[in-house]
Design an enzyme around this catalytic site. Structure first.
Site, mmCIF file in Angstrom:
data_model
loop_
_atom_site.group_PDB
_atom_site.id
_atom_site.type_symbol
_atom_site.label_atom_id
_atom_site.label_comp_id
_atom_site.label_asym_id
_atom_site.label_seq_id
_atom_site.Cartn_x
_atom_site.Cartn_y
_atom_site.Cartn_z
ATOM 1 N N ILE A 296 0.841 -1.207 0.000
ATOM 2 C CA ILE A 296 0.000 0.000 0.000
ATOM 3 C C ILE A 296 0.875 1.255 0.000
ATOM 4 C CG2 ILE A 296 -1.911 1.196 1.138
ATOM 5 C CD1 ILE A 296 -2.707 -1.487 2.393
ATOM 6 N N ASP B 80 11.964 2.599 5.276
ATOM 7 C CA ASP B 80 11.514 1.207 5.163
ATOM 8 C C ASP B 80 12.669 0.270 5.537
ATOM 9 O OD1 ASP B 80 8.965 -0.227 3.389
ATOM 10 O OD2 ASP B 80 10.705 -1.456 3.931
ATOM 11 N N THR C 23 -6.315 -0.981 10.364
ATOM 12 C CA THR C 23 -7.086 -2.025 9.680
ATOM 13 C C THR C 23 -8.441 -2.248 10.351
ATOM 14 O OG1 THR C 23 -7.132 -4.427 9.286
ATOM 15 C CG2 THR C 23 -5.773 -3.678 11.103
ATOM 16 N N ASP C 24 -9.389 -2.737 9.577
ATOM 17 C CA ASP C 24 -10.704 -3.077 10.151
ATOM 18 C C ASP C 24 -10.619 -4.285 11.088
ATOM 19 O OD1 ASP C 24 -10.285 -5.059 8.227
ATOM 20 O OD2 ASP C 24 -12.180 -4.741 7.172
ATOM 21 N N GLU C 25 -9.490 -5.020 11.018
ATOM 22 C CA GLU C 25 -9.380 -6.231 11.844
ATOM 23 C C GLU C 25 -9.310 -5.927 13.332
ATOM 24 O OE1 GLU C 25 -6.646 -9.173 10.718
ATOM 25 O OE2 GLU C 25 -7.043 -8.952 8.581
ATOM 26 N N TYR D 92 -1.576 -10.395 14.864
ATOM 27 C CA TYR D 92 -1.478 -9.230 13.977
ATOM 28 C C TYR D 92 -2.494 -8.162 14.374
ATOM 29 C CZ TYR D 92 -2.678 -6.291 9.992
ATOM 30 O OH TYR D 92 -2.995 -5.209 9.209
ATOM 31 N N LYS E 105 -2.025 -4.307 15.934
ATOM 32 C CA LYS E 105 -2.545 -3.102 15.248
ATOM 33 C C LYS E 105 -3.500 -2.356 16.187
ATOM 34 C CE LYS E 105 -1.989 -1.789 11.615
ATOM 35 N NZ LYS E 105 -0.953 -0.889 11.035
ATOM 36 N N ILE F 133 -5.321 -12.903 -2.856
ATOM 37 C CA ILE F 133 -5.567 -12.728 -4.294
ATOM 38 C C ILE F 133 -4.301 -12.938 -5.127
ATOM 39 C CG2 ILE F 133 -6.209 -10.990 -6.040
ATOM 40 C CD1 ILE F 133 -8.560 -10.197 -4.237
HETATM 41 P P1 NAD Z 1 3.202 -4.912 3.476
HETATM 42 O O1 NAD Z 1 3.544 -6.072 4.340
HETATM 43 O O2 NAD Z 1 3.040 -5.120 2.016
HETATM 44 O O3 NAD Z 1 4.320 -3.782 3.640
HETATM 45 C C1 NAD Z 1 4.847 -3.435 4.887
HETATM 46 C C2 NAD Z 1 6.094 -2.586 4.653
HETATM 47 O O4 NAD Z 1 6.601 -2.171 5.956
HETATM 48 C C3 NAD Z 1 7.239 -3.333 3.946
HETATM 49 O O5 NAD Z 1 7.814 -2.518 2.964
HETATM 50 C C4 NAD Z 1 8.241 -3.608 5.077
HETATM 51 O O6 NAD Z 1 9.577 -3.676 4.630
HETATM 52 C C5 NAD Z 1 8.000 -2.395 5.971
HETATM 53 N N1 NAD Z 1 8.403 -2.641 7.361
HETATM 54 C C6 NAD Z 1 8.083 -3.731 8.129
HETATM 55 N N2 NAD Z 1 8.663 -3.601 9.346
HETATM 56 C C7 NAD Z 1 9.328 -2.410 9.354
HETATM 57 C C8 NAD Z 1 10.091 -1.719 10.324
HETATM 58 N N3 NAD Z 1 10.307 -2.230 11.552
HETATM 59 N N4 NAD Z 1 10.625 -0.510 9.993
HETATM 60 C C9 NAD Z 1 10.425 0.007 8.760
HETATM 61 N N5 NAD Z 1 9.712 -0.618 7.795
HETATM 62 C C10 NAD Z 1 9.171 -1.810 8.092
HETATM 63 O O7 NAD Z 1 1.913 -4.247 4.125
HETATM 64 P P2 NAD Z 1 0.668 -3.539 3.401
HETATM 65 O O8 NAD Z 1 -0.307 -4.566 3.015
HETATM 66 O O9 NAD Z 1 1.177 -2.577 2.402
HETATM 67 O O10 NAD Z 1 0.044 -2.758 4.655
HETATM 68 C C11 NAD Z 1 0.459 -1.416 4.950
HETATM 69 C C12 NAD Z 1 -0.313 -0.923 6.154
HETATM 70 O O11 NAD Z 1 -1.704 -0.928 5.860
HETATM 71 C C13 NAD Z 1 -0.151 -1.784 7.408
HETATM 72 O O12 NAD Z 1 -0.081 -0.916 8.529
HETATM 73 C C14 NAD Z 1 -1.411 -2.628 7.450
HETATM 74 O O13 NAD Z 1 -1.748 -2.968 8.774
HETATM 75 C C15 NAD Z 1 -2.412 -1.657 6.858
HETATM 76 N N6 NAD Z 1 -3.570 -2.259 6.178
HETATM 77 C C16 NAD Z 1 -3.385 -3.197 5.210
HETATM 78 C C17 NAD Z 1 -4.483 -3.705 4.521
HETATM 79 C C18 NAD Z 1 -4.344 -4.741 3.409
HETATM 80 O O14 NAD Z 1 -5.354 -5.220 2.912
HETATM 81 N N7 NAD Z 1 -3.138 -5.084 2.986
HETATM 82 C C19 NAD Z 1 -5.782 -3.254 4.839
HETATM 83 C C20 NAD Z 1 -5.935 -2.301 5.858
HETATM 84 C C21 NAD Z 1 -4.806 -1.799 6.498
HETATM 85 O O1 DAU Z 2 -8.966 -6.470 6.553
HETATM 86 C C1 DAU Z 2 -7.735 -5.832 6.387
HETATM 87 C C2 DAU Z 2 -6.613 -6.859 6.429
HETATM 88 O O2 DAU Z 2 -6.683 -7.585 5.213
HETATM 89 C C3 DAU Z 2 -5.239 -6.237 6.624
HETATM 90 O O3 DAU Z 2 -5.178 -5.629 7.876
HETATM 91 C C4 DAU Z 2 -4.124 -7.286 6.504
HETATM 92 O O4 DAU Z 2 -2.872 -6.658 6.536
HETATM 93 C C5 DAU Z 2 -4.300 -8.008 5.176
HETATM 94 O O5 DAU Z 2 -3.340 -9.043 5.082
HETATM 95 C C6 DAU Z 2 -5.700 -8.585 5.058
HETATM 96 O O6 DAU Z 2 -5.916 -9.618 6.054
HETATM 97 P P1 DAU Z 2 -6.633 -11.021 5.684
HETATM 98 O O7 DAU Z 2 -6.157 -12.022 6.649
HETATM 99 O O8 DAU Z 2 -8.091 -10.826 5.472
HETATM 100 O O9 DAU Z 2 -5.960 -11.234 4.203
HETATM 101 P P2 DAU Z 2 -5.363 -12.520 3.470
HETATM 102 O O10 DAU Z 2 -5.006 -12.063 2.093
HETATM 103 O O11 DAU Z 2 -4.330 -13.212 4.258
HETATM 104 O O12 DAU Z 2 -6.631 -13.481 3.386
HETATM 105 C C7 DAU Z 2 -7.876 -13.066 2.863
HETATM 106 C C8 DAU Z 2 -8.879 -14.204 3.095
HETATM 107 O O13 DAU Z 2 -8.530 -15.312 2.258
HETATM 108 C C9 DAU Z 2 -8.881 -14.737 4.511
HETATM 109 O O14 DAU Z 2 -10.209 -15.096 4.857
HETATM 110 C C10 DAU Z 2 -8.001 -15.973 4.452
HETATM 111 C C11 DAU Z 2 -8.246 -16.490 3.054
HETATM 112 N N1 DAU Z 2 -7.122 -17.186 2.375
HETATM 113 C C12 DAU Z 2 -5.885 -16.623 2.404
HETATM 114 C C13 DAU Z 2 -4.842 -17.216 1.726
HETATM 115 C C14 DAU Z 2 -3.444 -16.615 1.752
HETATM 116 C C15 DAU Z 2 -7.376 -18.360 1.667
HETATM 117 O O15 DAU Z 2 -8.512 -18.859 1.623
HETATM 118 N N2 DAU Z 2 -6.336 -18.943 0.991
HETATM 119 C C16 DAU Z 2 -5.075 -18.426 0.991
HETATM 120 O O16 DAU Z 2 -4.176 -19.010 0.356
#
Ligand code: NAD
Ligand code: DAU
Length: 337
Positions: A12, A33, A120-122, A146, A150, A187
């Site tokens: 993100i 980072d 996150t919504d989690e 996790y 958060k 995905i």
């Molecule tokens: P990601 O795992 O793809 O990226 C995390 C980044 O943080 C990486 O570049 C990693 O190198 C860096 N990082 C990790 N530990 C670090 C540290 N100690 N110091 C500096 N950098 C560090 O994560 P993402 O999916 O891009 O998520 C970004 C943010 O958004 C997170 O805070 C996550 O909780 C939040 N978020 C993610 C989702 C989602 O669907 N992916 C949804 C809602 C909120």
């Molecule tokens: O809701 C926001 C969160 O969404 C963020 O805070 C997290 O950083 C992000 O990783 C994501 O969390 P989820 O656990 O929902 O995402 P994930 O992609 O791991 O999984 C999405 C859903 O799919 C979950 O119900 C688990 C399922 N899953 C996941 C994987 C990796 C599968 O069924 N098969 C898989 O191989």
């Protein structure tokens, strides 16, 4: 505007940096980072000559203090972000998500710098199928290491805002999809499996529901909150994209012209959250935000195309990621529904 973006080499954060520089060319961006397994400098290649990249840890108090002293605002994305990893080893989540956030809060407090906290919504736990969606008043009830870390970091932000006057906002967003997402996530894992001729892997029966939003819509909301959000306010970000996991897998299979049942059920996640759903009314009414990706199917098609076109970006991480899932004991299961 001089921005410090933590985690800007992640999924993100990297999309945020590229989008911000494209839409606001006058912005100065420093990325901090640690380049963990989830960070990838290649995600910032298109803007490499327009940013200052600092390879370092958000928990490094001296480094963070120095960087924060030179900016107008911090947007904090850096985190350990994957639930499955937090079940295998929670410690890096405590260290980065809690201690790292503490370090940033101390620095923004000292230098009176505007701070936006990406969450996150989690943190709200999960919902039954018929329950109303999460909103800004929902009680915290995290399920995994996790989401607990958060939630802890959000509470630190609220305390630093109330007690020390830190000028903060928090956003809690639902599941993001789009380009540059690590292949460990749902995905991209299924898309790259299918590119490799491997069947998608669905945890348990696949009835869990996630509320999908395109990463660019999430980041546009973050910019809106940074511009016009009320200090001390939490905003929920979501695009009314609820879908169960089995339906998502079937849409991906359809895009690959494959049979809709051509997937495997595998070991379920421990403590697996059943359903997330966001009520983003406040964000829409107060800040006028609306998502531009209203059709999940076409956003997904563009994402699939991106993974097809950018194999060199994800290929180095694929085998290792799959080995980690196998080592964690993921095996095929049978299910009756
Ligand atoms: P990601 O795992 O793809 O990226 C995390 C980044 O943080 C990486 O570049 C990693 O190198 C860096 N990082 C990790 N530990 C670090 C540290 N100690 N110091 C500096 N950098 C560090 O994560 P993402 O999916 O891009 O998520 C970004 C943010 O958004 C997170 O805070 C996550 O909780 C939040 N978020 C993610 C989702 C989602 O669907 N992916 C949804 C809602 C909120
Ligand atoms: O809701 C926001 C969160 O969404 C963020 O805070 C997290 O950083 C992000 O990783 C994501 O969390 P989820 O656990 O929902 O995402 P994930 O992609 O791991 O999984 C999405 C859903 O799919 C979950 O119900 C688990 C399922 N899953 C996941 C994987 C990796 C599968 O069924 N098969 C898989 O191989």
């Amino acid at each position: 505007m001089r921005l410090l973006v933590t985690g800007g080499a992640g999924f993100i954060g990297a999309n945020f940096v590229r989008q911000t520089l494209a839409e606001r060319p006058d912005t100065t961006v420093t990325v901090l980072d640690a380049l963990t397994y989830a960070g990838n400098r290649a995600s910032l290649a298109p803007v490499a000559d327009r940013i200052d990249f600092v390879h370092g840890d958000i928990a490094d108090l001296d480094l963070v203090d120095e960087l924060v002293s030179g900016v107008d605002a911090v947007v904090h994305f850096a985190a350990e972000s994957h639930n499955d990893n937090s079940l295998a080893d929670p410690w890096p989540f405590v260290q980065t998500n809690i201690v790292g956030t503490y370090s940033l809060l101390q620095a923004v407090r000292r230098h009176d710098v505007r701070y936006h906290h990406v969450s996150t919504d989690e943190v709200y736990g999960d919902l039954t199928p018929e329950a109303a969606a999460f909103d800004e008043t929902t009680a915290y009830n995290p399920s995994s290491p996790y989401s607990a870390t958060k939630a802890s970091s959000d509470l630190l932000v609220r305390a630093w805002t109330r007690s020390f006057g830190v000028r903060s906002t928090i956003s809690n967003c639902s599941n993001n999809y789009g380009p540059y997402q690590h292949v460990e996530k749902f995905i991209p894992r299924q898309i790259t499996n299918l590119i490799d001729g491997v069947r998608p892997r669905l945890y348990g029966a696949g009835h869990q529901v996630r509320d999908w939003i395109h990463v660019d819509d999430h980041n546009r909301a973050v910019l809106d909150i940074l511009d016009r959000g009320r200090i001390g306010q939490t905003y929920l970000i979501g695009a009314d994209g609820e879908l169960d996991n089995k339906s998502v897998v079937r849409l991906i299979l359809e895009a690959f012209d494959r049979d809709p049942d051509d997937f495997d059920h595998v070991t379920d996640r421990a403590g697996h959250d059943q359903r997330y759903a966001i009520d983003a009314s406040l964000l829409r009414s107060e800040l006028g935000w609306t998502p531009r990706y209203s059709d999940f199917r076409s956003g997904l098609a563009a994402t699939i195309e991106w993974y097809r076109d950018n194999e060199s970006w994800w290929r180095p991480h694929k085998a290792l990621t799959e080995r980690a899932y196998a080592d964690a004991g993921e095996t095929e299961i049978s299910t009756t529904h």
